[in-house]
Design a protein around this motif. Structure first.
Motif, PDB file in Angstrom:
ATOM      1  N   THR A   9       1.416   7.307   3.208  1.00 47.09           N
ATOM      2  CA  THR A   9       0.399   6.845   2.265  1.00 47.09           C
ATOM      3  C   THR A   9       0.351   7.554   0.984  1.00 47.09           C
ATOM      4  N   ARG A  10       1.510   8.605   1.182  1.00 46.15           N
ATOM      5  CA  ARG A  10       1.782   9.343  -0.265  1.00 46.15           C
ATOM      6  C   ARG A  10       2.028   8.830  -1.244  1.00 46.15           C
ATOM      7  N   ASP A  11       1.293   8.868  -2.381  1.00 45.94           N
ATOM      8  CA  ASP A  11       1.649   7.911  -3.738  1.00 45.94           C
ATOM      9  C   ASP A  11       1.700   6.645  -3.371  1.00 45.94           C
ATOM     10  N   SER A  12       0.908   6.137  -2.708  1.00 42.42           N
ATOM     11  CA  SER A  12       1.041   4.768  -2.419  1.00 42.42           C
ATOM     12  C   SER A  12       0.417   3.868  -3.523  1.00 42.42           C
ATOM     13  N   PRO A  13       1.086   2.856  -3.956  1.00 46.24           N
ATOM     14  CA  PRO A  13       0.336   2.097  -4.916  1.00 46.24           C
ATOM     15  C   PRO A  13      -0.962   1.349  -4.369  1.00 46.24           C
ATOM     16  N   ALA A  14      -0.983   1.018  -2.987  1.00 45.42           N
ATOM     17  CA  ALA A  14      -1.999   0.390  -2.269  1.00 45.42           C
ATOM     18  C   ALA A  14      -3.300   1.370  -2.346  1.00 45.42           C
ATOM     19  N   VAL A  15      -3.019   2.574  -2.207  1.00 43.20           N
ATOM     20  CA  VAL A  15      -4.132   3.412  -2.113  1.00 43.20           C
ATOM     21  C   VAL A  15      -4.687   3.571  -3.819  1.00 43.20           C
ATOM     22  N   PHE A  16      -3.665   3.686  -4.531  1.00 43.74           N
ATOM     23  CA  PHE A  16      -4.111   3.729  -6.248  1.00 43.74           C
ATOM     24  C   PHE A  16      -4.992   2.644  -6.315  1.00 43.74           C
ATOM     25  N   ILE A  17      -4.435   1.448  -6.023  1.00 49.71           N
ATOM     26  CA  ILE A  17      -5.188   0.045  -6.435  1.00 49.71           C
ATOM     27  C   ILE A  17      -6.688   0.004  -5.650  1.00 49.71           C
ATOM     28  N   VAL A  18      -6.912   0.606  -4.298  1.00 46.40           N
ATOM     29  CA  VAL A  18      -8.138   0.576  -3.543  1.00 46.40           C
ATOM     30  C   VAL A  18      -8.819   1.413  -4.447  1.00 46.40           C
ATOM     31  N   ARG A  19      -8.432   2.722  -4.751  1.00 48.20           N
ATOM     32  CA  ARG A  19      -9.089   3.564  -5.286  1.00 48.20           C
ATOM     33  C   ARG A  19      -9.984   2.858  -6.816  1.00 48.20           C
ATOM     34  N   GLU A  20      -8.989   2.162  -7.548  1.00 45.13           N
ATOM     35  CA  GLU A  20      -9.642   1.586  -8.708  1.00 45.13           C
ATOM     36  C   GLU A  20     -10.521   0.436  -8.653  1.00 45.13           C
ATOM     37  N   LEU A  21     -10.249  -0.173  -7.324  1.00 43.45           N
ATOM     38  CA  LEU A  21     -11.363  -1.540  -6.998  1.00 43.45           C
ATOM     39  C   LEU A  21     -12.645  -0.757  -6.480  1.00 43.45           C
ATOM     40  N   VAL A  22     -12.444   0.224  -5.870  1.00 45.52           N
ATOM     41  CA  VAL A  22     -13.876   0.936  -5.307  1.00 45.52           C
ATOM     42  C   VAL A  22     -14.427   1.501  -6.661  1.00 45.52           C
ATOM     43  N   GLU A  23     -13.913   2.155  -7.478  1.00 44.41           N
ATOM     44  CA  GLU A  23     -14.484   2.540  -9.042  1.00 44.41           C
ATOM     45  C   GLU A  23     -14.992   1.310  -9.741  1.00 44.41           C
ATOM     46  N   LEU A  24     -14.898   0.333  -9.367  1.00 44.43           N
ATOM     47  CA  LEU A  24     -15.206  -0.871 -10.130  1.00 44.43           C
ATOM     48  C   LEU A  24     -16.370  -1.516  -9.396  1.00 44.43           C
ATOM     49  N   GLY A  25     -16.760  -0.734  -8.197  1.00 36.83           N
ATOM     50  CA  GLY A  25     -17.988  -1.104  -7.619  1.00 36.83           C
ATOM     51  C   GLY A  25     -17.768  -1.983  -6.232  1.00 36.83           C
ATOM     52  N   ALA A  26     -16.525  -2.431  -6.001  1.00 36.65           N
ATOM     53  CA  ALA A  26     -16.243  -3.219  -4.858  1.00 36.65           C
ATOM     54  C   ALA A  26     -16.414  -2.513  -3.444  1.00 36.65           C
ATOM     55  N   LYS A  27     -16.600  -3.413  -2.520  1.00 38.55           N
ATOM     56  CA  LYS A  27     -16.670  -2.956  -1.253  1.00 38.55           C
ATOM     57  C   LYS A  27     -15.424  -3.338  -0.415  1.00 38.55           C
ATOM     58  N   VAL A  28     -14.542  -2.201  -0.193  1.00 39.70           N
ATOM     59  CA  VAL A  28     -13.141  -2.614   0.313  1.00 39.70           C
ATOM     60  C   VAL A  28     -13.169  -2.448   1.811  1.00 39.70           C
ATOM     61  N   ARG A  29     -12.733  -3.407   2.688  1.00 44.78           N
ATOM     62  CA  ARG A  29     -12.492  -3.206   3.978  1.00 44.78           C
ATOM     63  C   ARG A  29     -10.899  -3.281   4.188  1.00 44.78           C
TER      64      ARG A  29
END
Ligand SMILES: NC(=O)c1ccc[n+]([C@@H]2O[C@H](COP(=O)([O-])OP(=O)(O)OC[C@H]3O[C@@H](n4cnc5c(N)ncnc54)[C@H](O)[C@@H]3O)[C@@H](O)[C@H]2O)c1
Length: 504
Positions: A372-392
């Motif tokens: 998962t190093r430098d994974s775009p998926a991880v980056f995107i999840v982090r952005e969504l969490v910052e917007l207040g989304a609950k991510v599963r």
């Protein structure tokens, strides 16, 4: 083999298997070595576990934390440690390479000749510094040579790539004057190991360089013979640059496909048709043209950053590479934004993302790896969490402990695609795992829809064709292709206009 990661473990096991040599894989991480000694694999790589098991059983492959002992007994020592981006400035962090070089220098046998091979991806000039460090630290009678042998394997197909490379590049020291006047152009014909002379036989250093060339030729001959791969002897600077140039070119292809995909969305075209057609041109080729959420992983992002920094320092900036890096960073943010827009629908108010539930399928940077190093998926999840989304989130191979270290408690990691979909306002596919598609197909639109709160899919990997979702009751967003709306009348005809308006 100093460094038992994705490259070190695969290279060690493959050399043991193909060249029938005894390989000791060394790592400073005692947990990793203990796991390997117990027969457990520290990484997921198709075919690797069997290869390792067989070569351990046949006595050719072993594991150790004792670098000094391994180096003392070795004819050839590979450096395969990490070269991550240095925090802050994008340069390659060479501290692991230099520490390994010092330790190797202190442990070199004397008398006797040892070949030191750098396999880590490093900036131009690193082999020279490795050589100085070894020289400074070795015993007076020790004889050694340093060569550069960049690795081109890809995670997910690493064993196959190593055994059947498209080329092997070996960078040797040479006398530049000699090269200009005496060296002939080298052949890249399969199976012909190039007889390039790097130093005149009257010059000091001839013996060690000749030894180095002979040892590397012997080591790679079985692989070259089986695969038909050309073995290119270059100078060290060329070898160091080949690796960065190759990765920058691949990154550029991906970023290009992503830009064209954005254009397709507003022009009413389908990126998969466009890339298929341009990829049929032999000058372009079909690989690395898959549009997606941005490139990632432990190589392309850090290697493009390092190349851009090297070029700036040498006063020959690579503007194209700089643009690719910027474009890719912007892309990951944009995909996160598009997923957020898919959540809020027509309101287009990002505040409405707060508290909404997003199911994420895929966290690794691509399929068939646990990395998962430098994974775009991880980056995107982090952005969504910052917007207040609950991510599963669900991923078939990502290491939950590592993901938890990166993303903390903000993301709930679950064990199946069904669990990720449960109660989701949007289901976002971020890695192209076949298992993900299979799980969703097995449920079918009805089964999937019954789990979710809203029937919206954001497929950032184009796993399905848009028409697969027509009349399914789902809104289906993908990359560079028309959106299918749950209200099917709006699909296709208005899709491109709709997307543009929503992004403005
Ligand atoms: N991963 C890839 O797909 C890939 C492909 C081609 C080239 N490369 C390059 O190969 C190099 C290694 O990459 P990787 O993905 O295998 O890294 P990795 O992080 O998986 O493995 C590196 C290993 O080196 C060990 N290590 C660090 N310093 C050490 C020391 N002094 N002594 C012993 N062990 C030490 C670490 O503990 C780690 O296990 C990098 O330069 C990378 O850019 C990687």
């Amino acid at each position: 083999m100093i460094g038992t990661g994705y490259v070190g473990l695969v290279s060690g096991a493959c050399f043991a298997d193909a060249a029938h040599c005894c390989v000791v894989c060394v790592d400073s991480n005692a947990q990793k070595i203990d796991a390997l000694k117990r027969g457990e694999m520290p990484i997921f790589e198709p075919g690797l576990a069997d290869l390792v098991r067989r070569n351990v059983q046949e006595g050719r492959l072993s594991f150790s934390t004792d670098l000094a002992a391994a180096v003392r007994d070795a004819q050839i020592v590979f450096i395969a440690v990490g070269t991550p981006s240095r925090r802050g400035d994008g340069h390659a962090d060479l501290s692991y390479v230099f520490r390994a070089a010092e330790a190797i220098g202190k442990s070199l046998r004397s008398p006797g000749f040892t070949l030191i091979v750098n396999k880590s991806t490093v900036p131009v000039g690193t082999a020279r510094r490795v050589r100085e460090l070894v020289q400074r630290n070795c015993a007076p009678g020790a004889s050694f040579e340093v060569v550069s042998n960049p690795e081109f394997l890809r995670q997910g197909t690493a064993v196959q790539d190593f055994m059947y490379p498209e080329r092997v590049v070996i960078g040797m020291w040479e006398n530049r004057f000699q090269r200009q006047h005496e060296c002939t152009a080298f052949s890249s014909a399969p199976l012909h190991l190039h007889e390039r002379r790097f130093v005149a036989d009257t010059e000091p250093g001839f013996d060690t360089r000749k030894n180095a060339q002979t040892l590397m030729t012997q080591l790679y001959t079985p692989i070259a013979r089986i695969s038909g791969a050309p073995v290119l002897f270059t100078n060290v600077e060329e070898a160091e640059l080949v690796k960065y140039a190759a990765n920058a070119f691949l990154a550029m292809k991906l970023e290009f496909a992503n830009e064209i995909a954005d254009l397709c969305e507003v022009a009413g075209a389908d990126i998969s048709v466009v890339t298929h057609a341009i990829g049929l041109d032999a000058r372009i080729g079909p690989d690395y043209l898959q549009a997606g959420p941005g490139f990632g992983g432990s190589c392309l992002p850090k290697d493009t950053r390092a190349l851009a920094r090297i070029a700036q320092e040498l006063w020959r900036p690579c503007r194209l590479v700089e643009t690719v890096i910027e474009g890719n960073e912007a892309r990951k943010r944009r995909i996160a934004q598009r997923i957020a827009l898919a959540v809020v629908g027509n309101s287009a108010d990002m505040n409405h993302v707060y508290g909404r539930c997003i199911g994420v399928l895929g966290l690794t940077f691509k399929a068939h790896t646990d990395d998962t190093r430098d994974s775009p998926a991880v980056f995107i999840v982090r952005e969504l969490v910052e917007l207040g989304a609950k991510v599963r989130a669900y991923d078939p191979q990502a290491n939950h402990r590592e993901v938890h270290q990166i993303l903390g408690d903000d993301v709930e990691l679950v064990c199946s695609a069904q669990e990720a979909a449960r109660g989701a306002d949007v289901l976002a596919v971020l890695t192209e795992w076949p298992e993900i598609r299979q799980a969703c197909d097995a449920l079918g639109p009805e089964g999937l829809g019954s789990l979710m709160r809203h029937r919206v899919i954001f497929d950032a990997r184009n796993l399905w064709r848009p028409e697969d979702w027509l009349h399914s009751g789902f809104t289906y967003h993908s990359i560079g292709r028309p959106t299918i709306y749950a209200d099917t009348a709006a699909s296709f005809a208005d899709a491109s206009v709709h997307t543009t308006q929503r992004l403005r």
